[in-house]
Design a protein around this motif. Structure first.
Motif: not given
Ligand code: NOJ
Length: 515
Positions: A64-69, A98-102
């Motif tokens: 993920v390069a942007d967690f809110t887009g 949701f990808v919290p690890n990386h």
């Protein structure tokens, strides 16, 4: 009031492969929107989307390069809002990944972290060693090869549980906790109803495990799944995410909790303050025999007790589809009954209701990454475009789809199955509708009934009893038990009454209203 997610059937959609509205061969949010009627007719209560965030797509959006887009390939934030709206109007909830690890190595946080070790993002990732000294105790990544990569710019090694393009976030850094909580809150404010939390066990990287290379269990990150349930850090992360969900009320956190022992699942619920639905991988992993299913369900029931709600599934985007393990079409019907009648929240993977299989994909067409040690994960076969019609192209896209639809899929297309009362799709619809109409099936207690080579169980609500009998064996089974009205059978006539005994044909299943 029972929370909605306990009653729910969750439908997992791989957005790349559901339907393409933009005509570029890749599925997208408007494509999903165009098929909400199909989702509604299936009768599911919630949809979970694999990642739709901006991403270089090295790991198909799990970088993920942007967690809110929203990635432009999938559409826009407005498309997401429109989908939330359309689903909500039909009383269907939306769950995102949701990808919290990386994150992706292209995430601005990582770019800043590699530039300035002393800057505000310097500790957002897990940095160790120096150009001259690799970190002690080499770790193997879950995707093969070393989990440490040297960043030439910073002159240090960073940890990545998966690809080198997926650097692990440092959850010991309070600013990471705050920023990720804020990302989650952003989606809740947009009306999203929950998340499927990715790679939960990989979060268990307590400093003591990383820095003490002598610990044998820390030599391979794949082994963290044994230690994760005991990781204080992982529990802290889950509690911090749950705290956000709870401030919005009525939201759910499902989790990818791939552990080797069912007993370990209980830990992911915390004290009711971590995940509500840690996924139980054991049913998916079990051989299709009554004995194997009984063991899984017994162990799950005793590990979780009444207070923790199970979450079962049989397919997802990481494993070959069911026919690889359950090669008989009649058995596919039997496992559908099992999945949708156990105590717990079931997840159905798009196309599972059509009986799709994972075809071999030639290496040159594969889009799934190759591990550092050359490992091919071969997950493309489980991510094929959905066949909507039997016309060439399957009605998935106006262009050539990102993966070619195998011709055999067209015989299983939605339009074909909708014409037949005896299709697998019709069975899934009937099962989900029946489940919805019976409190015993949605929230009732589970009690096993001894049944030898078959598996029989009772679901009990205060004013309702439902018997479920599943027989994966080729031969008929005799199951002693009370009489009642047959509510559903995998084929007409497979269940008959013989005195005080039910006779269930081979490779079949049935559901009975017991008075
Ligand atoms: C689990 C996801 O299901 C899988 O597809 C992905 O490659 C890894 N996590 C890394 O995010």
């Amino acid at each position: 009031m029972t929370p909605w997610w306990k009653h729910a059937v969750i439908y997992q959609i791989y957005p790349r492969s559901f339907a393409d509205a933009s005509g570029d061969g890749v599925g997208d949010l408007p494509g999903i929107l165009a098929h909400v009627d199909y989702i509604e007719r299936l009768g599911v209560d919630a949809v979970w989307l694999n990642p739709i965030y901006p991403s270089p797509m090295r790991d198909m959006g799990y970088d993920v390069a942007d967690f809110t887009g929203v990635d432009p390939r999938f559409g826009t934030l407005e498309d997401l809002d429109a989908l939330v709206d359309a689903l909500h109007r039909r009383h269907i909830r939306l769950i995102l990944d949701f990808v919290p690890n990386h994150s992706s190595d292209r995430h601005p946080w990582f770019e800043a972290s590699r530039r300035e070790s002393g800057g505000p993002m310097g500790r957002h990732y897990i940095w160790r060693g120096s150009r001259a000294h690799a970190p002690s105790g080499d770790l193997t990544s879950i995707f093969g090869g070393s989990a440490w990569s040297l960043d030439p710019e910073r002159g240090q090694y960073y940890l990545h549980s998966f690809l080198a393009e997926q650097p692990d976030l440092n959850w010991e850094e309070p600013e990471v906790v705050r920023a990720m909580q804020e990302a989650m809150a952003t989606w809740f404010r947009r009306g999203v109803d929950g998340f499927r939390v990715d790679a939960v066990t990989a979060l268990a990287k307590d400093t003591y495990l990383l820095d003490d290379g002598t610990r044998p269990e820390a030599a391979d990150l794949r082994e963290f799944l044994h230690t994760a349930p005991r990781s204080p850090l992982m529990h802290r992360v889950l509690r911090s995410l749950r705290a956000v969900a709870d401030t919005f009320g009525d939201r759910v956190l499902v989790g990818e909790t791939w552990v080797n022992r069912i007993a370990d699942l209980a830990a992911f619920y915390g004290d009711g303050d971590e995940l509500q639905l840690p996924m139980n991988f054991a049913l998916m992993e079990a051989e299709p025999t009554a004995a194997a299913w009984r063991t899984v369900v017994d162990e799950t029931e005793s590990a979780l007790g009444e207070g923790r709600w199970p979450c079962y599934f049989l397919e997802n985007h990481d494993i070959p589809r069911l026919p690889a393990r359950v090669p008989d079409p009649e058995l596919l019907r039997v496992v559908a009954v099992l999945l949708l009648t156990l105590r717990g929240t079931p997840i159905v993977y798009y196309g599972q209701e059509l009986g799709l299989w994972s075809p071999p994909v030639p290496p040159e067409a594969q889009q799934d990454p190759v591990g550092r040690d050359g490992t091919r994960f071969g997950r493309d076969g489980a991510r094929m475009p959905m066949p909507w019609t039997d016309a060439p192209g399957g009605g998935f896209s106006g262009a050539a789809p990102w993966l070619e639809i195998p011709p055999g899929y067209l015989r299983h297309a939605v339009s074909v199955q909708e014409r037949r009362d005896d299709s697998l799709l019709a069975l899934y619809r009937a099962l989900i509708a029946l489940r919805r109409s019976r409190p015993s099936l949605t929230e009732g207690a589970y009690r096993e009934v001894a049944a030898g080579g078959a598996l029989a169980y009772e679901r009990l609500a205060p004013r309702e009893r439902t018997w479920v009998m599943v027989n994966p064996e080729a031969r008929p089974m005799r199951i002693p038990g009370p009489g009642g009205e047959i509510l559903l059978a995998t084929r007409p006539g497979v269940l008959a009454r013989d005195g005080e005994i039910w006779r269930l044909e081979g490779r079949s299943a049935a559901i009975v209203d017991v008075r």
